[in-house]
Design an enzyme around this catalytic site. Structure first.
Site, short mmCIF file in Angstrom:
data_model
loop_
_atom_site.label_atom_id
_atom_site.label_comp_id
_atom_site.label_asym_id
_atom_site.label_seq_id
_atom_site.Cartn_x
_atom_site.Cartn_y
_atom_site.Cartn_z
N CYS A 1 5.38 -12.81 -9.47
CA CYS A 1 6.56 -12.39 -8.72
C CYS A 1 7.11 -13.55 -7.88
CB CYS A 1 6.18 -11.21 -7.82
SG CYS A 1 7.58 -10.21 -7.30
N CYS B 1 10.90 -4.91 -11.68
CA CYS B 1 10.31 -5.19 -10.36
C CYS B 1 11.43 -5.22 -9.32
CB CYS B 1 9.57 -6.52 -10.39
SG CYS B 1 9.12 -7.15 -8.76
N CYS C 1 11.70 -9.11 -7.94
CA CYS C 1 12.06 -10.25 -8.80
C CYS C 1 12.77 -9.83 -10.07
CB CYS C 1 10.81 -11.09 -9.13
SG CYS C 1 9.75 -10.36 -10.39
N GLY D 1 -18.85 -9.25 -26.97
CA GLY D 1 -18.80 -7.83 -26.64
C GLY D 1 -20.15 -7.21 -26.35
N CYS E 1 5.97 -6.16 -8.83
CA CYS E 1 4.96 -6.80 -9.68
C CYS E 1 3.59 -6.67 -9.04
CB CYS E 1 5.25 -8.30 -9.80
SG CYS E 1 6.60 -8.74 -10.87
#
Lengths: 202, 297
Positions: free
Chosen positions: B272, B241, B244, B32, B266
């Site tokens: 997808c 979606c 899909c 980080g 998606c």
């Protein structure tokens, strides 16, 4: 002449691809502390340096880095090999060293004096590459911390007597601290400053 | 020899790679924390992922399989050009399939499929400093990180709640890494934040213009900042979606005409496509293979 030949040879046959594969192994090792991994390379440095010393020096050191060598390495042809092959400056002052290479012939009793970085720049700390007798078969230790799924067991042989205390002290300075790479032959094991070490309870 | 022989493998010279590699090692050792590095000019403008490209170039090997996504899609300009760049300068294998890739360079998304231990996710980061819009001085933000002084960030999130009733930050949502550093996860939707927590893959972040590299090792604690009475939540979509039928994925809005019609699909194109190939069909989708017969005729 014999010594010179030693100094001029021993670099990677394929410097670009070997340093990539050595770095990638080291990066994965640093990201997964406590795990033993092998460096695949064809570098060799004059004794008493081990193959990992050679490979990591060629991969990480250059004219921008300062390197400290333990007495056995500093007094050997390895020092001249390192200068010739990488252009790194070899320093006797621990505090200015970015990397330190330690031979197992030097039972380094204290790792004090190396740069720990500062609170504002903890990245300006030393990375120690320490040769040990073996990376397994010793007293079992448990490591925890970032990069480790739960806990991992490790058992290097040839660590200093107060190793656990030193690492606990190092851990308490976080985010400052020294990062460690234990090496033996072409095998390595990383212990970054985030790793917490303890004795495995039998 | 081809004209390309004048380039080193993966474009960057070896000294630059070593400099970046040393920064990566320290970034992994201090999860980080933003490690400064001597970012190079790349043959593309800042803002096009020069930080991510330099990271990829420094870690890439001839055996790697590279996937590049931009907002989840493999076929957008940024992704296509970076993928072509590495094919040209490193002759590396490329893929659009998340599962086949060993290195995934991304702009603004984390793939829907869970990443594995032998994958590295490389983020392109525009502004690496999470405190920058709160405190413009680098000297001050550096000191704030040193002292772990993140009160200002909590004030910002609190002001969000005071003004809007909820935390209105939806992307680049700040996270706390391993309980020590507040980190900007790059402009990924906050939907993706939970995927960073204890991910099996190593995550590297590169900011070219701002000259910073940071990292999250695998299995590292990554917690999105929040309050007890306003816990962190991700976006939820009220429909699957359209192509899909996937639920629980991040959706992009696609405008279809100038009369307000739109569909939600998606954002992760590989996810997808994989689902459609498996036979999943959304409310506005066509069965897999539809059109193939006509094309053949």
């Amino acid at each position: 002449m014999q010594t010179d030949a030693q100094i001029f040879s021993g670099a990677f046959t394929s410097p670009v691809l070997s340093s990539q594969s050595v770095f990638r192994a080291l990066m994965d090792g640093m990201a997964r502390p406590g795990r033993v991994f092998s460096l695949v390379h064809d570098a060799s440095a004059p004794a008493p340096a081990c193959p990992s010393h050679a490979a990591l020096a060629l991969t990480l050191a250059d004219a921008d880095t300062s390197v400290w060598l333990s007495p056995a390495l500093a007094g050997s042809a390895f020092a001249r090999w390192l200068s010739f092959q990488t252009g790194a400056s070899i320093v006797s002052d621990r505090m200015v060293a970015m990397f330190a290479f330690v031979s197992r012939k030097d039972a380094l009793s204290d790792w004090n004096g190396f740069s720990l970085g500062s609170d504002t720049y903890p990245d300006r700390s030393a990375t120690l590459v320490v040769e040990v007798e073996a990376l397994s078969g010793g007293i079992p230790l448990i490591a925890e911390g970032p990069g480790i799924d739960g806990a991992v067991s490790l058992s290097p042989i040839g660590l200093p007597a107060d190793f656990l205390r030193e690492r606990a002290l190092n851990r308490s300075l976080y985010p400052r601290g020294i990062d460690l790479v234990l090496v033996c032959g072409s095998d390595c094991l990383c212990l970054p400053r985030t790793t917490r070490l303890m004795l495995e309870e039998v | 020899m081809s004209a390309l022989a004048t380039y080193n493998f993966a474009y960057l010279d070896e000294q630059t790679k070593r400099m970046i590699r040393r920064a990566i090692l320290k970034a992994i050792a201090i999860p980080g924390y933003q490690v400064p590095f001597a970012s190079r000019e790349m043959p593309m403008p800042y803002g096009w992922g020069t930080g991510g490209v330099q990271l990829t170039a420094a870690i890439l090997g001839p055996d790697d399989v590279l996937k590049v996504i931009d907002q989840g899609a493999d076929d957008t300009t940024n992704a296509v050009s970076i993928r072509a760049f590495f094919q040209k300068v490193a002759a590396v294998a490329v893929t659009t399939r998340t599962a086949e890739a060993t290195i995934i360079q991304t702009r603004h998304r984390i793939p829907e499929a869970e990443l594995t231990a032998n994958q590295v996710l490389v983020y392109q980061v525009p502004i690496p400093e999470p405190l920058r819009f709160l405190e413009p001085r680098e000297t001050e933000t550096r000191q704030m990180h040193a002292l772990s002084e993140y009160g200002l960030m909590h004030v910002k999130l609190y002001e969000d709640i005071a003004r809007n009733g909820h935390i209105a930050t939806t992307y680049a949502y700040p996270v706390m890494v391993e309980g020590r550093y507040v980190m900007d996860p790059s402009p990924i939707p906050k939907f993706d934040n939970p995927k960073m927590h204890r991910s099996q893959a190593l995550q590297l972040f590169g900011a070219g213009r701002e000259k910073r590299i940071y990292a999250i090792p695998p299995h590292t604690q990554v917690v999105s900042l929040d309050f007890e009475d306003h816990p962190f939540t991700i976006q939820h979509f009220d429909r699957p979606c359209a192509l899909c039928g996937a639920e629980g994925v991040y959706l992009d809005e696609v405008v279809l005409d100038d009369r307000g019609s739109r569909m939600f699909v998606c954002s992760d194109t590989d996810h997808c496509e994989t689902r459609r190939a498996e036979g999943h069909v959304g409310p506005e989708g066509m069965p897999s293979g539809y059109g193939a017969k006509e094309a053949a005729e």
